[in-house]
Design an enzyme around this catalytic site. Structure first.
Site, PDB file in Angstrom:
ATOM      1  N   ASN A  10     -23.419 -14.757 -29.767  1.00  0.00           N
ATOM      2  CA  ASN A  10     -22.118 -14.746 -30.533  1.00  0.00           C
ATOM      3  C   ASN A  10     -21.405 -16.038 -30.033  1.00  0.00           C
ATOM      4  O   ASN A  10     -20.662 -16.020 -29.120  1.00  0.00           O
ATOM      5  CB  ASN A  10     -21.346 -13.509 -30.383  1.00  0.00           C
ATOM      6  CG  ASN A  10     -20.193 -13.593 -31.361  1.00  0.00           C
ATOM      7  OD1 ASN A  10     -20.099 -14.628 -32.088  1.00  0.00           O
ATOM      8  ND2 ASN A  10     -19.004 -12.833 -31.277  1.00  0.00           N
ATOM      9  N   TRP A  11     -21.493 -17.136 -30.879  1.00  0.00           N
ATOM     10  CA  TRP A  11     -20.981 -18.253 -30.516  1.00  0.00           C
ATOM     11  C   TRP A  11     -19.369 -18.531 -30.965  1.00  0.00           C
ATOM     12  O   TRP A  11     -18.814 -19.488 -30.605  1.00  0.00           O
ATOM     13  CB  TRP A  11     -21.784 -19.503 -31.151  1.00  0.00           C
ATOM     14  CG  TRP A  11     -22.902 -20.278 -30.390  1.00  0.00           C
ATOM     15  CD1 TRP A  11     -23.546 -19.396 -29.491  1.00  0.00           C
ATOM     16  CD2 TRP A  11     -24.068 -20.815 -30.982  1.00  0.00           C
ATOM     17  NE1 TRP A  11     -24.691 -19.959 -29.050  1.00  0.00           N
ATOM     18  CE2 TRP A  11     -24.921 -20.879 -29.946  1.00  0.00           C
ATOM     19  CE3 TRP A  11     -23.921 -21.889 -32.052  1.00  0.00           C
ATOM     20  CZ2 TRP A  11     -25.905 -22.080 -30.052  1.00  0.00           C
ATOM     21  CZ3 TRP A  11     -25.018 -22.846 -32.162  1.00  0.00           C
ATOM     22  CH2 TRP A  11     -25.956 -22.723 -31.294  1.00  0.00           C
ATOM     23  N   LYS A  12     -18.959 -17.372 -31.884  1.00  0.00           N
ATOM     24  CA  LYS A  12     -17.675 -17.594 -32.155  1.00  0.00           C
ATOM     25  C   LYS A  12     -17.265 -18.947 -32.935  1.00  0.00           C
ATOM     26  O   LYS A  12     -18.378 -19.500 -33.426  1.00  0.00           O
ATOM     27  CB  LYS A  12     -16.705 -17.341 -31.061  1.00  0.00           C
ATOM     28  CG  LYS A  12     -17.089 -15.946 -30.327  1.00  0.00           C
ATOM     29  CD  LYS A  12     -16.390 -15.389 -29.273  1.00  0.00           C
ATOM     30  CE  LYS A  12     -16.572 -14.477 -28.305  1.00  0.00           C
ATOM     31  NZ  LYS A  12     -15.888 -13.633 -27.714  1.00  0.00           N
ATOM     32  N   HIS A  95     -16.535  -6.961 -35.396  1.00  0.00           N
ATOM     33  CA  HIS A  95     -16.238  -7.536 -34.093  1.00  0.00           C
ATOM     34  C   HIS A  95     -14.889  -7.330 -33.653  1.00  0.00           C
ATOM     35  O   HIS A  95     -13.822  -7.570 -34.575  1.00  0.00           O
ATOM     36  CB  HIS A  95     -16.710  -9.037 -34.023  1.00  0.00           C
ATOM     37  CG  HIS A  95     -16.638  -9.799 -32.617  1.00  0.00           C
ATOM     38  ND1 HIS A  95     -15.311  -9.973 -31.881  1.00  0.00           N
ATOM     39  CD2 HIS A  95     -17.471  -9.803 -31.766  1.00  0.00           C
ATOM     40  CE1 HIS A  95     -15.872 -10.388 -30.780  1.00  0.00           C
ATOM     41  NE2 HIS A  95     -17.191 -10.348 -30.581  1.00  0.00           N
ATOM     42  N   GLU A  97     -12.825  -9.006 -32.530  1.00  0.00           N
ATOM     43  CA  GLU A  97     -11.563 -10.150 -32.873  1.00  0.00           C
ATOM     44  C   GLU A  97     -11.534 -10.123 -34.307  1.00  0.00           C
ATOM     45  O   GLU A  97     -10.199 -10.228 -34.744  1.00  0.00           O
ATOM     46  CB  GLU A  97     -12.328 -11.438 -32.221  1.00  0.00           C
ATOM     47  CG  GLU A  97     -12.325 -11.749 -30.656  1.00  0.00           C
ATOM     48  CD  GLU A  97     -13.481 -12.428 -30.243  1.00  0.00           C
ATOM     49  OE1 GLU A  97     -13.939 -13.234 -31.105  1.00  0.00           O
ATOM     50  OE2 GLU A  97     -13.661 -12.416 -28.962  1.00  0.00           O
ATOM     51  N   GLU A 167     -19.257  -2.780 -27.621  1.00  0.00           N
ATOM     52  CA  GLU A 167     -18.610  -3.551 -27.218  1.00  0.00           C
ATOM     53  C   GLU A 167     -17.052  -3.134 -26.719  1.00  0.00           C
ATOM     54  O   GLU A 167     -16.226  -3.199 -27.508  1.00  0.00           O
ATOM     55  CB  GLU A 167     -18.549  -4.969 -28.127  1.00  0.00           C
ATOM     56  CG  GLU A 167     -19.746  -5.618 -28.325  1.00  0.00           C
ATOM     57  CD  GLU A 167     -19.491  -7.191 -28.633  1.00  0.00           C
ATOM     58  OE1 GLU A 167     -20.339  -7.862 -28.017  1.00  0.00           O
ATOM     59  OE2 GLU A 167     -18.674  -7.342 -29.480  1.00  0.00           O
ATOM     60  N   GLY A 173     -14.679 -11.468 -23.165  1.00  0.00           N
ATOM     61  CA  GLY A 173     -14.343 -12.794 -22.657  1.00  0.00           C
ATOM     62  C   GLY A 173     -13.482 -12.448 -21.623  1.00  0.00           C
ATOM     63  O   GLY A 173     -12.819 -13.226 -20.941  1.00  0.00           O
ATOM     64  N   SER A 213     -18.969  -9.606 -21.511  1.00  0.00           N
ATOM     65  CA  SER A 213     -19.241 -10.205 -20.499  1.00  0.00           C
ATOM     66  C   SER A 213     -20.503 -10.103 -19.744  1.00  0.00           C
ATOM     67  O   SER A 213     -20.610 -10.093 -18.421  1.00  0.00           O
ATOM     68  CB  SER A 213     -18.035 -10.051 -19.245  1.00  0.00           C
ATOM     69  OG  SER A 213     -16.744 -10.169 -19.727  1.00  0.00           O
ATOM     70  N   GLY A 235     -19.378 -15.643 -24.222  1.00  0.00           N
ATOM     71  CA  GLY A 235     -19.470 -16.779 -23.474  1.00  0.00           C
ATOM     72  C   GLY A 235     -20.705 -17.451 -22.693  1.00  0.00           C
ATOM     73  O   GLY A 235     -20.807 -18.632 -22.753  1.00  0.00           O
TER      74      GLY A 235
HETATM   75  C1  PEP Z   1     -18.614 -11.080 -27.807  1.00  0.00           C
HETATM   76  O1  PEP Z   1     -17.618 -11.725 -28.300  1.00  0.00           O
HETATM   77  O2  PEP Z   1     -19.217 -10.461 -28.537  1.00  0.00           O
HETATM   78  C2  PEP Z   1     -18.737 -11.067 -26.394  1.00  0.00           C
HETATM   79  C3  PEP Z   1     -19.508  -9.916 -25.935  1.00  0.00           C
HETATM   80  O3  PEP Z   1     -18.259 -12.087 -25.632  1.00  0.00           O
HETATM   81  P1  PEP Z   1     -18.393 -12.277 -24.122  1.00  0.00           P
HETATM   82  O4  PEP Z   1     -19.693 -12.225 -23.830  1.00  0.00           O
HETATM   83  O5  PEP Z   1     -17.751 -13.474 -23.829  1.00  0.00           O
HETATM   84  O6  PEP Z   1     -17.444 -11.067 -23.268  1.00  0.00           O
END
Ligand code: PEP
Length: 249
Positions: A10-12, A95, A97, A167, A173, A213, A235
């Site tokens: 997931n590059w966001k 998601h 976010e 998640e 993050g 993470s 990330g």
């Molecule tokens: C995500 O945004 O789906 C995610 C898992 O981010 P991160 O790996 O940075 O925690």
């Protein structure tokens, strides 16, 4: 689990077209021998067409990070499933976010899922609790409500195309991943719920992936849990080498 695991990036809101192209050119060589894992890059809309050209002869699949539930019309700035269906195979929906910053509700996510499935896209449905909810022992209640709300009216047959991503919001993050045991407990609960909502076969065959993470140094432990069928990586997916390492785990 016999099913093919799935690792999705997931590059966001990161990487312009040039950066995306450079990532793919490097990354495709790092994962070219992987056959038993499905690898998906969920990139910003702006890079999807360029990436699609580059992955034609690779084992990389493409995903989007969001879509509108309507197919077309006066929705300035939005992109629909109908528009995405010729470019991507997967789409991340729900998601945290999107839920927190853009106030998406389970009802809205459910409409998006319905439209994605209608357009033959495979939703990666994200669910997860906040830290406060976890501390108040509300995790399983939240998971149950989100799963039921988002999958309302999704048929047995359509479930073949759904990936569930657990998640925990507090792990996204933050660098503080759920322990394999914490994640496994929720994944097992999700599988049991799917069994009640659908049936044993669907529950067994649905991929439930973990996100929060995930890094090269914790991926192996997380992915070795019986009910964790892959990962959604934020990330650590921005760097070809570290995402390549996770995919090779
Ligand atoms: C995500 O945004 O789906 C995610 C898992 O981010 P991160 O790996 O940075 O925690």
């Amino acid at each position: 689990m016999a099913m093919k695991p799935l690792i999705a990036a997931n590059w966001k809101m990161n990487k312009d077209i040039k950066e995306a192209v450079s990532f793919i050119n490097k990354f495709k060589n790092l994962i070219k021998n992987i056959k038993n894992t499905e690898i998906v890059i969920c990139a910003p809309f702006t890079s999807l067409s360029e990436i699609k050209k580059l992955i034609k002869t690779t084992n990389i699949k493409l995903g989007a990070q969001n879509m509108h539930f309507e197919e077309k019309g006066a929705f300035t700035g939005e992109i629909s499933g109908l528009m995405l269906k010729d470019i991507v195979e997967y789409v991340i929906l729900g998601h945290s976010e999107r839920r927190q910053i853009f106030h998406e509700t389970d009802d809205l996510i459910n409409k998006k899922i319905e439209s994605a499935l209608k357009n033959k896209l495979k939703p990666i449905l994200c669910i997860g609790e906040t830290l406060q909810q976890r501390n108040n022992n509300k995790t399983m209640k939240i998971i149950k409500n989100q799963l039921k709300g988002c999958l309302k009216n999704v048929s047995n047959d359509e479930m073949k195309n759904i990936v569930v991503a657990y998640e925990p919001v507090w792990a996204i993050g933050t660098g503080k991943n759920a322990t394999p045991e914490q994640a496994e407990e929720v994944h097992k609960f999700i599988r049991e719920l799917l069994s009640k909502m659908y049936n044993e076969t669907i529950s067994k065959n649905t991929r439930i992936i973990y996100g929060g993470s995930m890094k090269p140094n914790n991926a192996r432990e997380l992915l070795s849990m019986p009910n964790i069928n892959g990962g959604l990586v934020g990330g650590a997916s921005l760097d070809a080498k570290s995402f390549g390492e996770i995919c090779n785990t």
